[in-house]
Design a protein around this motif. Structure first.
Motif, PDB file in Angstrom:
ATOM      1  N   GLY A  82       0.769  -1.244   0.000  1.00  0.00           N
ATOM      2  CA  GLY A  82       0.000   0.000   0.000  1.00  0.00           C
ATOM      3  C   GLY A  82       0.793   1.283   0.000  1.00  0.00           C
ATOM      4  N   ALA A  83       2.115   1.213   0.141  1.00  0.00           N
ATOM      5  CA  ALA A  83       2.916   2.423   0.267  1.00  0.00           C
ATOM      6  C   ALA A  83       3.210   3.061  -1.086  1.00  0.00           C
ATOM      7  N   ASP A  84       3.367   4.376  -1.081  1.00  0.00           N
ATOM      8  CA  ASP A  84       3.986   5.085  -2.197  1.00  0.00           C
ATOM      9  C   ASP A  84       5.493   4.962  -2.002  1.00  0.00           C
ATOM     10  N   VAL A  85       6.224   4.737  -3.111  1.00  0.00           N
ATOM     11  CA  VAL A  85       7.641   4.388  -2.964  1.00  0.00           C
ATOM     12  C   VAL A  85       8.516   5.172  -3.937  1.00  0.00           C
ATOM     13  N   ALA A  86       9.465   5.915  -3.402  1.00  0.00           N
ATOM     14  CA  ALA A  86      10.477   6.579  -4.219  1.00  0.00           C
ATOM     15  C   ALA A  86      11.653   5.631  -4.425  1.00  0.00           C
ATOM     16  N   VAL A  87      12.166   5.607  -5.637  1.00  0.00           N
ATOM     17  CA  VAL A  87      13.284   4.739  -5.994  1.00  0.00           C
ATOM     18  C   VAL A  87      14.543   5.590  -6.099  1.00  0.00           C
ATOM     19  N   ILE A  88      15.564   5.231  -5.328  1.00  0.00           N
ATOM     20  CA  ILE A  88      16.846   5.936  -5.346  1.00  0.00           C
ATOM     21  C   ILE A  88      17.918   4.969  -5.813  1.00  0.00           C
TER      22      ILE A  88
END
Length: 281
Positions: free
Chosen positions: A33-39
């Motif tokens: 369910g999370a929003d996820v930034a990719v680094i």
């Protein structure tokens, strides 16, 4: 889904998120369910993963970053802040290693490994904490990816020492940042076959099966549940912990194969499957 494991509405990031363990962690958090930034350093795989996460109905963007650079870390975390307005979960996974025994390593090899694997985790955690403190109420979950190399021989001195440092760093930060309601834990995987195993001989892979109590070589999928647990409210009273996820590999005496009465859950072909998300989280 058990609501204790529900990450809906949470904002997360994963460093080294473009492939392997990082990719599995990012997709697992998104599936929960999370929003996820990719680094990541690699813009191609980073952008591809962000697009894949958006197809799951979550917000995601890619931020290029060398975690050994304080300026790049700050810029990436600022980007996450602008994207989500907050940060609830951070998985610090970016890592490197240099092949070879210690007597063949140059000081530059040591510096390269420690600067990413240990200093990079510290830089990221510091920036993440500062953003998490701005949450209302202030709280957050920081998950650092260590290794069984933190307590057994797994590669060489630079790699093993850097991962041991990650474990103790996590404990130290957990002790300090509990006052902000920030949990800091780490996960120590074993030898992950579908990340490193394709370059190994079948003889080596069979040796791993023989000395691992659960009988198969670890997959990235085996880390999905642990990372969701440590990111969720189910682990609210867990901090400063090193969660070893290695199928019991580090329990082995290394002297002879372990006995089995039943086939393992995963057969040799399945060890190489790149299945980053297990349904049901």
């Amino acid at each position: 889904m058990n609501k204790a494991f529900d990450l809906a509405g949470r904002a997360a990031l994963v460093t080294g998120g473009g492939r392997g363990i990082g990719r599995a962690c990012a997709l697992s958090l998104a599936a929960a369910g999370a929003d996820v930034a990719v680094i990541d350093l690699d813009s191609t795989i980073g952008e591809e993963l962000a697009a894949e996460i958006r197809k799951l109905g979550r917000r995601s963007s890619f931020f290029p970053c060398d975690v050994a650079s304080p300026d790049q870390v700050d810029a990436a975390i600022d980007g996450v802040a602008n994207l989500f307005g907050r940060l609830d979960v951070a998985v610090n996974n970016a890592g490197v290693w240099r092949r070879g025994a210690d007597e063949t390593q140059a000081p530059a090899d040591w510096d390269a490994v420690v600067s990413v694997n240990l200093t990079g985790v510290w830089l990221c955690a510091m920036a993440e904490m500062k953003l998490m403190r701005k949450n209302r109420p202030a709280e957050g979950k920081i998950i650092n990816i260590a290794s069984v190399g933190s307590f057994i021989y797994a590669g060489n001195g630079a790699y093993d020492a850097s991962k041991a440092g990650v474990v103790q760093l996590s404990r130290s930060l957990a002790a300090q940042w509990g006052r902000y309601n920030i949990n800091v834990n780490c996960i120590s995987p074993g030898y992950v076959g579908n990340v490193f195993g394709r370059s190994r001989s079948e003889e080596e892979r069979q040796r791993l099966r023989e000395i691992t109590p659960l009988g198969y070589v670890q997959r990235t999928a085996d880390l999905c549940g642990p990372v969701v647990f440590l990111a969720s409210s189910a682990s609210d009273y867990v901090t400063g912990h090193n969660l070893v996820v290695d199928g019991g590999h580090s329990l082995s005496t290394w002297l002879r194969p372990l006995e089995r009465d039943l086939p393992p859950r995963v057969d040799p072909a399945g060890e190489l499957d790149d299945i980053p998300v297990v349904a049901g989280y």
